[in-house]
Scaffold this motif. Structure first.
Motif, PDB file in Angstrom:
ATOM      1  N   LYS A 166       0.940  -1.214  -0.054  1.00  0.00           N
ATOM      2  CA  LYS A 166      -0.111   0.081  -0.105  1.00  0.00           C
ATOM      3  C   LYS A 166       0.901   1.271   0.022  1.00  0.00           C
ATOM      4  O   LYS A 166       0.727   2.348  -0.747  1.00  0.00           O
ATOM      5  N   GLY A 167       1.920   1.276   0.798  1.00  0.00           N
ATOM      6  CA  GLY A 167       2.859   2.290   0.803  1.00  0.00           C
ATOM      7  C   GLY A 167       3.483   2.921  -0.457  1.00  0.00           C
ATOM      8  O   GLY A 167       3.722   3.907  -0.692  1.00  0.00           O
ATOM      9  N   ARG A 168       3.965   1.737  -1.215  1.00  0.00           N
ATOM     10  CA  ARG A 168       4.567   1.944  -2.247  1.00  0.00           C
ATOM     11  C   ARG A 168       3.801   2.625  -3.422  1.00  0.00           C
ATOM     12  O   ARG A 168       4.172   3.373  -4.216  1.00  0.00           O
ATOM     13  N   GLY A 169       2.263   2.096  -3.432  1.00  0.00           N
ATOM     14  CA  GLY A 169       1.529   2.780  -4.148  1.00  0.00           C
ATOM     15  C   GLY A 169       0.761   4.224  -3.933  1.00  0.00           C
ATOM     16  O   GLY A 169       0.145   4.786  -4.737  1.00  0.00           O
ATOM     17  N   SER A 170       1.297   4.677  -2.576  1.00  0.00           N
ATOM     18  CA  SER A 170       0.590   5.902  -2.371  1.00  0.00           C
ATOM     19  C   SER A 170       1.414   7.063  -3.035  1.00  0.00           C
ATOM     20  O   SER A 170       2.482   6.919  -3.125  1.00  0.00           O
TER      21      SER A 170
END
Length: 207
Positions: A166-170
C-alpha cells in the motif's frame, strides 16, 4: 515518490538497528558508557524535533527528523530508563496510560492540532510501545513459544507485507512515509518473535 518510501524504510531501519545494537553492546561493555548512550538518546530525541521546526528543510527531512525523534524517545524511555530505574512501560499495567495517550494522539491528529514532525514522533513512539507491550505480555506471562505467538507473528507479517504494498502505491508523501515506518515496525516485530523462538540468534544472545 516510490524512492521516498524505500528511503524512509531503509533510513529508519538503519537508525533502528543501530540504536538497538548500540544500547545492547554499550550495556555489556561499560556501565558508564551505557549511561552516556542512554542519556544521549533523550537529548537526540528532543534535538531532532527541535531541528525539524527550523526553516529550510525539505518535507522529507522534516518527517524523518520526527521519525528519528520518536525512535530515540523509545530508546530513552522504553529501553534506557527501564534498565536504569526499572520503569517498565511495556508492562501490561501501563496499558491504561498507553490507551489514553493513543486516544489523545488520534484526536489531536484528526483535529490537525499536531505539527507533522511531532505527529511522526508521537506515532512512532506509541506504535513501538504498543507492539512491544503485546509481545512482552506473551513472552513473560505466557511463554516465548506459546501458541498465540505464532498467529501474532503471522498477522504482523501479513500486515507488514500489505502495508509495504500500500505504501509503495501511495502518492502522498506524509502517508507514504508513515506506511513505510508502519511496515518496518510490523516486520521488525516478526524478527523479534523469531529471536524469541531462538530460530536465529538475537543481539542479547551474542557474546
Amino acid at each position: 515518490m516510490k524512492n521516498n518510501f524505500w528511503r524512509t524504510f531503509l533510513l529508519t531501519l538503519a537508525f533502528f538497528g543501530g540504536l538497538y545494537m548500540l544500547l545492547v553492546f554499550s550495556e555489556r561493555i561499560s556501565h558508564d558508557l551505557y549511561e552516556v548512550v542512554g542519556w544521549s538518546t533523550g537529548l537526540i530525541s528532543v534535538g531532532a524535533l527541535m531541528l525539524a521546526g527550523r526553516k529550510g528543510w525539505s518535507q522529507f527531512s522534516v518527517n524523518m527528523q520526527g521519525i528519528i525523534s520518536g525512535l530515540f524517545l523509545w530508546g530513552f524511555i522504553g529501553e534506557f530508563l527501564e534498565v536504569k530505574f526499572g520503569l517498565l512501560i511495556a508492562a501490561s499495567s501501563f496499558l491504561p496510560v498507553l490507551a489514553v495517550l493513543v486516544i489523545l494522539f488520534v484526536v489531536a491528529l484528526r483535529g490537525k492540532q499536531l505539527a507533522i514532525p511531532t505527529a511522526f514522533a508521537a506515532g512512532h513512539f506509541l506504535s513501538i510501545w504498543g507492539l512491544h507491550m503485546w509481545m512482552i505480555y506473551q513472552f513473560e506471562h505466557l511463554s516465548k513459544t506459546h501458541w498465540s505467538t505464532y498467529p501474532s507473528a503471522g498477522i504482523a507479517l501479513l500486515l507488514g507485507i500489505a502495508t509495504l504494498l500500500k505504501g509503495r502505491g501511495s502518492r502522498n508523501l506524509d502517508k507514504k512515509m508513515a506506511l513505510a515506518v508502519t511496515a518496518l515496525l510490523l516486520l521488525w516485530t516478526v524478527l523479534e518473535y523469531v529471536w524469541g523462538w531462538r530460530l536465529i540468534p538475537g543481539p542479547y544472545s551474542m557474546g
